[in-house]
Design an enzyme around this catalytic site. Structure first.
Site, mmCIF file in Angstrom:
data_model
loop_
_atom_site.group_PDB
_atom_site.id
_atom_site.type_symbol
_atom_site.label_atom_id
_atom_site.label_comp_id
_atom_site.label_asym_id
_atom_site.label_seq_id
_atom_site.Cartn_x
_atom_site.Cartn_y
_atom_site.Cartn_z
ATOM 1 N N ARG A 13 17.965 76.455 25.165
ATOM 2 C CA ARG A 13 18.067 76.226 26.796
ATOM 3 C C ARG A 13 18.320 74.376 26.683
ATOM 4 O O ARG A 13 19.026 73.877 27.552
ATOM 5 C CB ARG A 13 16.542 76.229 27.323
ATOM 6 C CG ARG A 13 16.458 75.447 28.785
ATOM 7 C CD ARG A 13 15.239 76.339 29.344
ATOM 8 N NE ARG A 13 14.813 75.553 30.698
ATOM 9 C CZ ARG A 13 14.907 76.013 31.775
ATOM 10 N NH1 ARG A 13 16.047 76.915 32.226
ATOM 11 N NH2 ARG A 13 14.580 75.096 32.811
ATOM 12 N N LYS B 114 9.378 80.027 36.542
ATOM 13 C CA LYS B 114 8.247 79.024 36.567
ATOM 14 C C LYS B 114 7.831 78.694 38.177
ATOM 15 O O LYS B 114 8.406 78.381 38.869
ATOM 16 C CB LYS B 114 8.662 77.664 35.469
ATOM 17 C CG LYS B 114 7.506 76.901 35.250
ATOM 18 C CD LYS B 114 7.931 76.072 34.014
ATOM 19 C CE LYS B 114 6.841 74.959 33.605
ATOM 20 N NZ LYS B 114 7.277 74.133 32.683
ATOM 21 N N ARG C 31 15.309 80.413 30.910
ATOM 22 C CA ARG C 31 14.148 80.563 29.825
ATOM 23 C C ARG C 31 14.064 81.654 29.293
ATOM 24 O O ARG C 31 14.453 82.849 29.811
ATOM 25 C CB ARG C 31 12.749 80.055 30.779
ATOM 26 C CG ARG C 31 13.013 78.867 31.320
ATOM 27 C CD ARG C 31 11.639 78.636 32.315
ATOM 28 N NE ARG C 31 11.591 77.335 32.956
ATOM 29 C CZ ARG C 31 12.020 77.055 34.104
ATOM 30 N NH1 ARG C 31 12.696 78.010 34.929
ATOM 31 N NH2 ARG C 31 12.122 75.994 35.079
ATOM 32 N N HIS D 179 14.990 73.775 37.639
ATOM 33 C CA HIS D 179 13.981 72.955 37.701
ATOM 34 C C HIS D 179 13.318 72.388 39.007
ATOM 35 O O HIS D 179 14.286 72.275 39.880
ATOM 36 C CB HIS D 179 14.613 71.834 37.001
ATOM 37 C CG HIS D 179 14.535 72.081 35.433
ATOM 38 N ND1 HIS D 179 15.350 71.223 34.660
ATOM 39 C CD2 HIS D 179 13.583 72.525 34.600
ATOM 40 C CE1 HIS D 179 15.078 71.456 33.566
ATOM 41 N NE2 HIS D 179 14.047 72.380 33.276
ATOM 42 N N HIS E 54 13.437 78.112 22.815
ATOM 43 C CA HIS E 54 13.707 77.034 23.833
ATOM 44 C C HIS E 54 14.696 76.177 23.342
ATOM 45 O O HIS E 54 15.188 75.432 24.408
ATOM 46 C CB HIS E 54 12.439 76.517 24.015
ATOM 47 C CG HIS E 54 12.209 75.771 25.550
ATOM 48 N ND1 HIS E 54 12.464 76.579 26.656
ATOM 49 C CD2 HIS E 54 11.837 74.501 25.702
ATOM 50 C CE1 HIS E 54 12.147 75.800 27.467
ATOM 51 N NE2 HIS E 54 11.962 74.486 27.448
ATOM 52 N N TYR F 18 15.294 67.016 29.154
ATOM 53 C CA TYR F 18 15.949 67.841 28.159
ATOM 54 C C TYR F 18 17.169 67.286 27.790
ATOM 55 O O TYR F 18 17.630 67.705 26.596
ATOM 56 C CB TYR F 18 16.679 69.278 29.041
ATOM 57 C CG TYR F 18 15.512 70.020 29.123
ATOM 58 C CD1 TYR F 18 15.656 71.367 28.337
ATOM 59 C CD2 TYR F 18 14.448 70.156 30.078
ATOM 60 C CE1 TYR F 18 14.261 72.422 28.533
ATOM 61 C CE2 TYR F 18 13.572 71.160 30.262
ATOM 62 C CZ TYR F 18 13.493 72.200 29.391
ATOM 63 O OH TYR F 18 12.574 73.427 29.658
#
Length: 315
Positions: free
Chosen positions: A251, A173, A148, A282, A248, A291
């Site tokens: 990614r 995250k 990220r 994740h 983004h 994704y």
């Protein structure tokens, strides 16, 4: 909670409660404070009701049911919090405006585009400064690891172990940490950048790995501006649902290209996707599948596998 409290006071109490439990709620805070200002004006001592929630949701500048649904979703947690001391509080139904989730198609870069993008950074001004090297190294790191952008820009010199070729992501995250092993070519690029950085900025004013010419850390807006400026100069149009290129998307590209490579190598995709999911940070493997975008190469593999299935052949 007393109904006589202002709505802003109620919102701040809710945010403080959630933050004590580890939630940042940056976007939620902005939206809930917007609701508080609205409610303090139209119903200063009232209860949170469905009509009040609907009225606020529809004040959004974006007149779309998706946006209204997102606002209702944010309000539901606050409503449950209020309900503990104000039984007259109504929790707005989740499906009031339909689904609050949608997936817009991202721009998936080709390998040729990524190479062209990195080469184009040489022309960024000032060409004699650190900016071209910083943008090239950051974009390359995102493409090679799927980090990220916030994870890349918060790296400190201590987080980049160039001897072992590992990044330490300390604040990912949901406050997670992880180690990200690097390909030797990526480590070489980071080492070369560090030498140039230390030569051009011998006395930085922070410990960040990626720096600006003034010695401060690089921020996301400046990196996004550089990306979009380069794409504009290259006369690139986005493929997908977004009007402009996003950081983004790199990614997204990493995950899609990794999936493609796994299929081409013939590995057990159901097991490999778990490793990929862990690598990109994740919490759930379903987040990684979110994704995956159907680029032509992946669709060709899917078509071939379906053909073999219809012929009764084992995959």
């Amino acid at each position: 909670m007393s109904a006589r409290l202002s709505w802003m006071a109620r919102v701040e109490a809710y945010l403080a409660y959630r933050r004590r439990n580890g939630f940042e709620l940056t976007i939620d805070a902005t939206q809930l404070q917007s609701f508080a200002r609205f409610a303090d004006e139209v119903s200063p001592e009232g209860h949170l009701t469905v009509p009040l929630a609907v009225a606020w949701a529809q004040t959004s500048q974006l007149k779309a049911s998706f946006t209204w649904a997102r606002r209702i979703g944010i309000l539901r947690g606050f409503a449950r919090f209020c309900q503990r001391e104000d039984p007259a509080t109504e929790v707005p139904p989740r499906s009031l405006f339909g689904s609050a989730h949608r997936r817009l198609v991202p721009h998936i870069y080709t390998e040729a585009e990524l190479c062209t993008l990195l080469e184009a950074t040489h022309g960024l001004a000032p060409t004699e400064g650190l900016r071209p090297a910083t943008c090239r190294c950051v974009f390359g790191l995102l493409a090679a690891t799927g980090l990220r952008i916030a994870e890349a820009l918060t790296l400190t010199a201590a987080d980049v172990d160039m001897d072992s070729g590992v990044l330490h992501i300390r604040e990912a995250k949901f406050h997670q940490q992880r180690l990200v092993p690097l390909h030797p070519s990526v480590t070489d690029s980071l080492r070369a950048y560090a030498r140039q950085r230390d030569r051009l900025v011998p006395r930085p004013c922070c410990d960040k790995f990626f720096l600006r010419d003034d010695g401060s850390g690089v921020n996301q807006p400046s990196m996004l501006y550089a990306l979009q400026r380069l794409c504009q100069q290259l006369d690139w149009q986005t493929r997908g649902d977004y009007q402009r290129h996003r950081l983004h998307d790199i990614r997204h590209t990493f995950i899609v290209r990794s999936m493609l490579r796994l299929y081409e190598e013939g590995v057990d995709i159901d097991r490999a996707i778990l490793a990929l999911s862990t690598y990109v940070g994740h919490a759930k493997v379903s987040d990684t599948y979110w994704y995956v975008t159907g680029i032509p190469e992946l669709m060709a593999i899917a078509a071939e596998r379906f053909h073999l299935y219809t012929q009764g052949e084992t995959l």
